[in-house]
Structure formats: C-alpha cells, structure tokens
Scaffold this active site. Sequence first.
Site, PDB file in Angstrom:
ATOM      1  N   TYR A   1     -15.101 -11.785   0.580  1.00  0.00           N
ATOM      2  CA  TYR A   1     -15.862 -10.574   0.238  1.00  0.00           C
ATOM      3  C   TYR A   1     -17.149 -10.928  -0.510  1.00  0.00           C
ATOM      4  O   TYR A   1     -18.207 -10.346  -0.268  1.00  0.00           O
ATOM      5  CB  TYR A   1     -15.012  -9.610  -0.607  1.00  0.00           C
ATOM      6  CG  TYR A   1     -13.960  -8.871   0.207  1.00  0.00           C
ATOM      7  CD1 TYR A   1     -14.333  -7.871   1.100  1.00  0.00           C
ATOM      8  CD2 TYR A   1     -12.612  -9.171   0.092  1.00  0.00           C
ATOM      9  CE1 TYR A   1     -13.383  -7.197   1.852  1.00  0.00           C
ATOM     10  CE2 TYR A   1     -11.653  -8.503   0.833  1.00  0.00           C
ATOM     11  CZ  TYR A   1     -12.044  -7.521   1.719  1.00  0.00           C
ATOM     12  OH  TYR A   1     -11.100  -6.864   2.464  1.00  0.00           O
TER      13      TYR A   1
ATOM     14  N   ASP B   1      -6.725  -3.308  -7.352  1.00  0.00           N
ATOM     15  CA  ASP B   1      -7.287  -3.831  -6.113  1.00  0.00           C
ATOM     16  C   ASP B   1      -7.588  -5.306  -6.320  1.00  0.00           C
ATOM     17  O   ASP B   1      -7.797  -5.739  -7.453  1.00  0.00           O
ATOM     18  CB  ASP B   1      -8.557  -3.079  -5.716  1.00  0.00           C
ATOM     19  CG  ASP B   1      -8.923  -3.345  -4.257  1.00  0.00           C
ATOM     20  OD1 ASP B   1      -8.433  -2.632  -3.385  1.00  0.00           O
ATOM     21  OD2 ASP B   1      -9.662  -4.319  -4.015  1.00  0.00           O
TER      22      ASP B   1
ATOM     23  N   ARG C   1      -3.297   6.790   0.277  1.00  0.00           N
ATOM     24  CA  ARG C   1      -3.744   7.970   1.006  1.00  0.00           C
ATOM     25  C   ARG C   1      -2.737   8.583   1.961  1.00  0.00           C
ATOM     26  O   ARG C   1      -2.957   9.684   2.452  1.00  0.00           O
ATOM     27  CB  ARG C   1      -5.019   7.642   1.765  1.00  0.00           C
ATOM     28  CG  ARG C   1      -6.189   7.494   0.839  1.00  0.00           C
ATOM     29  CD  ARG C   1      -7.380   6.972   1.572  1.00  0.00           C
ATOM     30  NE  ARG C   1      -7.092   5.655   2.122  1.00  0.00           N
ATOM     31  CZ  ARG C   1      -7.930   4.968   2.869  1.00  0.00           C
ATOM     32  NH1 ARG C   1      -9.082   5.470   3.181  1.00  0.00           N
ATOM     33  NH2 ARG C   1      -7.598   3.779   3.308  1.00  0.00           N
TER      34      ARG C   1
ATOM     35  N   ARG D   1       0.817  -1.216   0.000  1.00  0.00           N
ATOM     36  CA  ARG D   1       0.000   0.000   0.000  1.00  0.00           C
ATOM     37  C   ARG D   1       0.855   1.273   0.000  1.00  0.00           C
ATOM     38  O   ARG D   1       0.492   2.266   0.618  1.00  0.00           O
ATOM     39  CB  ARG D   1      -0.946   0.040   1.206  1.00  0.00           C
ATOM     40  CG  ARG D   1      -2.004  -1.032   1.211  1.00  0.00           C
ATOM     41  CD  ARG D   1      -3.072  -0.689   0.174  1.00  0.00           C
ATOM     42  NE  ARG D   1      -4.127  -1.677   0.180  1.00  0.00           N
ATOM     43  CZ  ARG D   1      -5.262  -1.547   0.876  1.00  0.00           C
ATOM     44  NH1 ARG D   1      -5.460  -0.488   1.598  1.00  0.00           N
ATOM     45  NH2 ARG D   1      -6.162  -2.477   0.812  1.00  0.00           N
TER      46      ARG D   1
ATOM     47  N   ARG E   1      -5.946  12.056  -7.133  1.00  0.00           N
ATOM     48  CA  ARG E   1      -7.025  11.091  -7.196  1.00  0.00           C
ATOM     49  C   ARG E   1      -8.407  11.737  -7.134  1.00  0.00           C
ATOM     50  O   ARG E   1      -9.360  11.223  -7.712  1.00  0.00           O
ATOM     51  CB  ARG E   1      -6.808  10.144  -6.020  1.00  0.00           C
ATOM     52  CG  ARG E   1      -7.801   9.155  -5.823  1.00  0.00           C
ATOM     53  CD  ARG E   1      -7.672   7.787  -6.046  1.00  0.00           C
ATOM     54  NE  ARG E   1      -8.553   7.202  -5.047  1.00  0.00           N
ATOM     55  CZ  ARG E   1      -9.862   7.346  -5.076  1.00  0.00           C
ATOM     56  NH1 ARG E   1     -10.426   8.027  -6.040  1.00  0.00           N
ATOM     57  NH2 ARG E   1     -10.608   6.824  -4.128  1.00  0.00           N
TER      58      ARG E   1
HETATM   59  O1  CP3 Z   1       0.437   0.532  -3.202  1.00  0.00           O
HETATM   60  C1  CP3 Z   1      -0.447  -0.350  -3.191  1.00  0.00           C
HETATM   61  O2  CP3 Z   1      -0.273  -1.432  -2.608  1.00  0.00           O
HETATM   62  C2  CP3 Z   1      -1.728  -0.020  -3.904  1.00  0.00           C
HETATM   63  C3  CP3 Z   1      -2.447  -1.103  -4.611  1.00  0.00           C
HETATM   64  C4  CP3 Z   1      -3.476  -1.863  -3.798  1.00  0.00           C
HETATM   65  C5  CP3 Z   1      -4.792  -1.401  -3.461  1.00  0.00           C
HETATM   66  N1  CP3 Z   1      -5.465  -2.451  -2.913  1.00  0.00           N
HETATM   67  C6  CP3 Z   1      -5.358  -0.067  -3.746  1.00  0.00           C
HETATM   68  C7  CP3 Z   1      -6.387   0.451  -2.802  1.00  0.00           C
HETATM   69  C8  CP3 Z   1      -3.353  -3.169  -3.355  1.00  0.00           C
HETATM   70  C9  CP3 Z   1      -2.125  -4.085  -3.415  1.00  0.00           C
HETATM   71  C10 CP3 Z   1      -4.622  -3.532  -2.800  1.00  0.00           C
HETATM   72  C11 CP3 Z   1      -4.902  -4.882  -2.311  1.00  0.00           C
HETATM   73  C12 CP3 Z   1      -6.061  -5.109  -1.435  1.00  0.00           C
HETATM   74  N2  CP3 Z   1      -7.333  -4.588  -1.521  1.00  0.00           N
HETATM   75  C13 CP3 Z   1      -6.059  -6.048  -0.378  1.00  0.00           C
HETATM   76  C14 CP3 Z   1      -4.890  -6.899   0.007  1.00  0.00           C
HETATM   77  C15 CP3 Z   1      -3.887  -6.090   0.753  1.00  0.00           C
HETATM   78  C16 CP3 Z   1      -4.218  -5.888   2.189  1.00  0.00           C
HETATM   79  O3  CP3 Z   1      -4.259  -4.715   2.594  1.00  0.00           O
HETATM   80  O4  CP3 Z   1      -4.366  -6.868   2.897  1.00  0.00           O
HETATM   81  C17 CP3 Z   1      -7.341  -6.030   0.214  1.00  0.00           C
HETATM   82  C18 CP3 Z   1      -7.784  -6.850   1.404  1.00  0.00           C
HETATM   83  C19 CP3 Z   1      -8.127  -5.115  -0.530  1.00  0.00           C
HETATM   84  C20 CP3 Z   1      -9.557  -4.739  -0.339  1.00  0.00           C
HETATM   85  C21 CP3 Z   1      -9.641  -3.292  -0.014  1.00  0.00           C
HETATM   86  N3  CP3 Z   1      -9.621  -2.280  -0.965  1.00  0.00           N
HETATM   87  C22 CP3 Z   1      -9.693  -2.681   1.269  1.00  0.00           C
HETATM   88  C23 CP3 Z   1      -9.746  -3.426   2.570  1.00  0.00           C
HETATM   89  C24 CP3 Z   1      -9.675  -1.287   1.057  1.00  0.00           C
HETATM   90  C25 CP3 Z   1      -9.615  -0.201   2.109  1.00  0.00           C
HETATM   91  C26 CP3 Z   1     -10.880   0.551   2.306  1.00  0.00           C
HETATM   92  C27 CP3 Z   1     -10.584   1.896   2.944  1.00  0.00           C
HETATM   93  O5  CP3 Z   1     -10.924   2.915   2.324  1.00  0.00           O
HETATM   94  O6  CP3 Z   1     -10.019   1.899   4.048  1.00  0.00           O
HETATM   95  C28 CP3 Z   1      -9.641  -1.059  -0.334  1.00  0.00           C
HETATM   96  C29 CP3 Z   1      -9.579   0.256  -1.017  1.00  0.00           C
HETATM   97  C30 CP3 Z   1      -8.260   0.621  -1.580  1.00  0.00           C
HETATM   98  N4  CP3 Z   1      -7.550  -0.194  -2.422  1.00  0.00           N
HETATM   99  C31 CP3 Z   1      -7.562   1.848  -1.387  1.00  0.00           C
HETATM  100  C32 CP3 Z   1      -6.379   1.750  -2.154  1.00  0.00           C
HETATM  101  C33 CP3 Z   1      -5.310   2.800  -2.344  1.00  0.00           C
HETATM  102  C34 CP3 Z   1      -8.001   3.031  -0.526  1.00  0.00           C
HETATM  103  C35 CP3 Z   1      -9.212   3.729  -1.043  1.00  0.00           C
HETATM  104  C36 CP3 Z   1      -8.982   4.909  -1.962  1.00  0.00           C
HETATM  105  O7  CP3 Z   1      -7.858   5.440  -2.135  1.00  0.00           O
HETATM  106  O8  CP3 Z   1     -10.014   5.310  -2.528  1.00  0.00           O
END
Ligand code: CP3
Length: 357
Positions: free
Chosen positions: A150, A75, A30, A26, A39
């Site tokens: 999910y 994602d 943010r 990640r 974004r």
């Molecule tokens: O630098 C990076 O790693 C970015 C790429 C990335 C994202 N999601 C972008 C994202 C990666 C590798 C993921 C994987 C992901 N998504 C996982 C596995 C990694 C982990 O953390 O265990 C999981 C479980 C998800 C599902 C998911 N997507 C969650 C739990 C969330 C967070 C929700 C929140 O807002 O707190 C997301 C959203 C998400 N995916 C964001 C990002 C940058 C944040 C929301 C945004 O910027 O709008």
Amino acid sequence: MHAGPSPFLAACRREPVSRVPVWFMRQAGRALPEYRALRGTGSILDAIGRPELAAEIMLQPVRRYGVDAAVLFSDIVVPVASLGIGVAIVPGRGPVVAEPFRCAADLARLRPFEPEVDAPYVAETVKILVRELDVPLIGFAGAPFTVASYLVEGGPSRDFGRTKALMHNEPAVWAHLVDKLADVALASLRSQVAAGAAAVQLFDSWAGALTRGEYRRFALPATEKILDGLAALDVPRIHFGVGTGEILDLMAAPGVDVVGVDWRVPLDAARARVGPRPALQGNLDPAVCLAGFPAAAGEARRVLAEAGGAPGHIFNLGHGVLPETDPSVLERIVELVHDEGRAGTGGAVEGDSRSEP
Ligand code: CP3
C-alpha cells in the site's frame, strides 16, 4: 476474562475440542445493518479512534452470530496512519497513500511506532472488550509485504508493479522498509497482547502475488522477525494470506501456530502441504455465502469433511465477509459448524448425509 476453556484457543494448539470453533474474517462490518446504523458516514479511521464505538462494533457479530472469537475492530494501516505519513481509507477502494514510498529518502518518514503514544485508542478498545467478552479476542497486524504494497503503490493494486520494481531494483531499500514495518507490527501486536488479546493474526493478504523465490527473499524474513518476536508471549499466532496455495508450506514457518487457508486449496491438500504441526483455519468461499444457505451449507460440510475431524481446525471463511452477505446465512453456518463439526473425536464428520430441516 472469559468463562471456561475456549474451543478456539484449544484448536489453535491442536488440542481436542468438544466442537469445531468458528469465527469470520471481517465479521464486524458492512454486512451488518446494526454496524451501518452505528457507524454513520465518517471515516473508518475516526470510528477506530473511538474505543467505546469500536468495542461496540466488535461485539455486534459476537452477539448476532455466536462466534467463538472476536476480532479487533481496526485496520492493517492504522499504525502507519498514526505515524502521520498520510494514509486515508477510501470507501469501496481501501487504503490510499497521498505520497507513496518510492526511494531511500522515504524511509525516514517511517519513525518508530509507539503504540501508547501514537495510537493509544487501540489498547483502550482491547481493554474495554476483554472486560465485556466471554470469548477470546484476536488482535492483528498487517504483515510487512502487504502493508508495504500500500505504501509503495499508493493504494490497492492488481499487479504490484511498483512494489516488485522496488524489491528487485533496490533490494537494500526494500529490506530496510519491510524491516521497519516488522518493528511497527511487532510493537502493535505486543501492545494488543499486553492489553488482553488472547491470539494474534498476521494478515499477509496479498502475499499470493509473489513467487516462492520472491516470498522467501523479500517477505518471509521480516515476517519471521514478527513471529519470533512474539514467541515469548505464548499466544497463538495465525498467519493468513489469499491465493497462497503455492507458498503455504513457507507460510507455515516455525513461529506459526495456525495457517489460514483461502477457499482455493482443500484443507486436506493444505494439510499435506504444511505437514502435521500447525492448526488450519478456513476455508469456506465467502462468495458462496451469497448463493444462500443451502449452497453455503453444502460447501461448509465439504470443508468440515476435508478437515477430517482431526484436532486443530478453526472454521472460517477463505477471506473476509463480503458486504452483500445476508447475515442470517452466517448465523446458520455457525449453528451448522457447532452441530456437525466434531474436531477432536478423530472420527468422521457427521452430517454429510443429514438432510436440511
Ligand atoms: O471484523 C473484522 O475483521 C474487522 C476488522 C478489520 C478491518 N480491516 C476493518 C475494515 C480487519 C481485520 C481489517 C484488515 C484489513 N484491512 C486487511 C486484511 C484483511 C483482508 O481483507 O485481507 C486489508 C487488506 C485491509 C485494507 C482495507 N481496509 C481494505 C482493502 C478495505 C476495504 C475497502 C472497501 O471499502 O471495500 C478497508 C476498509 C475497511 N477496514 C472496512 C472495514 C470494516 C470497510 C470500510 C468501512 O466500513 O468504512
């Protein structure tokens, strides 16, 4: 592509390196003001669907932190979302599925995933990046258990009650579901590698919710299908989950080159659990980065010491960067790991007694 040998790829193969490579799960996102500025407020799925924007988001942490690898901006739910089954990513919550998967009839909603047709923007993003990057790009997919959780729960879950009900009460339906999700992940990863990803990470983020028996029976077979399906591509395969200390040896399946370790298990203990073969990735507690640099530096030095200076350590956090993290702390952690980590010399890690400038 990238100039010179990559310490990241060498460490994945447990070859000696001149410095310990580091990247952060990640790392794009943010915690970076430039990410928030770029974004805007739309859905993250829209941003992922715009290759030029996604590529720029992915380059931001590489420039700012000086990390040794980039990670695809996408994602784990992108492939299933692209199949039209109704997945949204809700800010602050995560993936939400409007009509969750609960029975055999739902399996028909999961048609085969064709990356070039259903989500062509992912390979396009990878291609842009590989042109611009001088470090390797890590592609990724969600492991079947975590993605299935999910789909079945309909959103994030603490106890995975519906998921466990399905696996125990309808094992054939469950097996079919995770087998289909394995095919989805495999197609996605193959397409990312074809477009230029130099390594892949399989995120089974929530596998730590399972007992060893459940993991072996309900999660590992579908995951192994993915790992084995990638073998011929000759890219390092990283396998990561949170709270997986009790199943770490199982996660170090034969097709795994690198095991990701969360912050709960010291890397020397992790090494004892997985044996000599895989490289280890981890495992600074992301929460300790909120405590400021001196505290984080102390913990980073402990992680380096527990890795023991042996080849095959990729420094990372034990889970993703928290949104509240001060980017300058991560910047200085990268410097510290590069200055003080000496994997491959076989000797002790320098710097434990070094005082902070
Ligand atoms: O630098 C990076 O790693 C970015 C790429 C990335 C994202 N999601 C972008 C994202 C990666 C590798 C993921 C994987 C992901 N998504 C996982 C596995 C990694 C982990 O953390 O265990 C999981 C479980 C998800 C599902 C998911 N997507 C969650 C739990 C969330 C967070 C929700 C929140 O807002 O707190 C997301 C959203 C998400 N995916 C964001 C990002 C940058 C944040 C929301 C945004 O910027 O709008």
